[in-house]
Design a protein around this motif. Structure first.
Motif, mmCIF file in Angstrom:
data_model
loop_
_atom_site.group_PDB
_atom_site.id
_atom_site.type_symbol
_atom_site.label_atom_id
_atom_site.label_comp_id
_atom_site.label_asym_id
_atom_site.label_seq_id
_atom_site.Cartn_x
_atom_site.Cartn_y
_atom_site.Cartn_z
ATOM 1 N N MET A 16 28.812 43.984 37.217
ATOM 2 C CA MET A 16 29.992 44.368 38.190
ATOM 3 C C MET A 16 30.836 43.280 38.562
ATOM 4 N N VAL A 18 35.003 43.836 34.028
ATOM 5 C CA VAL A 18 34.234 44.732 34.527
ATOM 6 C C VAL A 18 35.812 45.043 36.228
ATOM 7 N N ASN A 19 35.694 43.839 36.360
ATOM 8 C CA ASN A 19 36.481 43.856 37.677
ATOM 9 C C ASN A 19 37.972 43.649 37.784
ATOM 10 N N ILE A 26 37.868 47.822 36.783
ATOM 11 C CA ILE A 26 38.112 48.182 38.390
ATOM 12 C C ILE A 26 39.302 48.613 38.889
ATOM 13 N N ASP A 27 40.398 47.075 38.464
ATOM 14 C CA ASP A 27 41.419 46.853 39.189
ATOM 15 C C ASP A 27 42.594 47.877 38.603
ATOM 16 N N VAL A 73 40.264 51.968 38.650
ATOM 17 C CA VAL A 73 39.455 53.020 39.880
ATOM 18 C C VAL A 73 39.936 51.297 41.093
ATOM 19 N N TRP A 110 40.626 51.736 44.284
ATOM 20 C CA TRP A 110 40.504 51.942 45.458
ATOM 21 C C TRP A 110 38.423 51.590 45.540
ATOM 22 N N LEU A 111 37.629 51.285 44.593
ATOM 23 C CA LEU A 111 37.240 50.402 44.519
ATOM 24 C C LEU A 111 37.176 48.374 44.227
ATOM 25 N N SER A 112 38.171 48.453 44.036
ATOM 26 C CA SER A 112 38.848 46.783 43.086
ATOM 27 C C SER A 112 38.567 46.097 44.548
#
Length: 93
Positions: free
Chosen positions: A67, A72-73, A76-77, A80, A82-84
């Protein structure tokens, strides 16, 4: 250098948290439940539960490491948000 140190600290924190959780569940609660249900706990079961606790810790540490990867960051950005970690606190309302 600072990012590497921060990532290492995050992995250590995650490993410690997973270790405490896994030990609590697998080495304390499961044997108590098994004794209550069956009346006796075989001696080799503690070795199996210790191995399972180690596997949980290794898995949590690996997930934390993955992660922290820039790819992966970025995923996510983008997909997804809302997980950033870089999103602002009130942007989802």
């Amino acid at each position: 250098m600072t990012n590497d140190l921060d990532a290492r600290r995050r992995r250590i924190r995650t490993a410690f948290q997973a270790f405490v959780s896994a030990c609590t569940v697998l080495l304390v609660i499961v044997p108590i439940a098994m004794v209550e249900l069956e009346g006796a706990l075989p001696a080799n079961m503690y070795a199996y539960l210790t191995g399972a606790a180690a596997a949980v810790v290794a898995g949590a540490t690996l997930v934390t490491r993955v992660m922290a990867l820039p790819a992966v960051n970025a995923f996510i950005d983008r997909f997804v948000p809302w997980l950033s970690a870089s999103s602002s606190e009130g942007s989802d309302a």
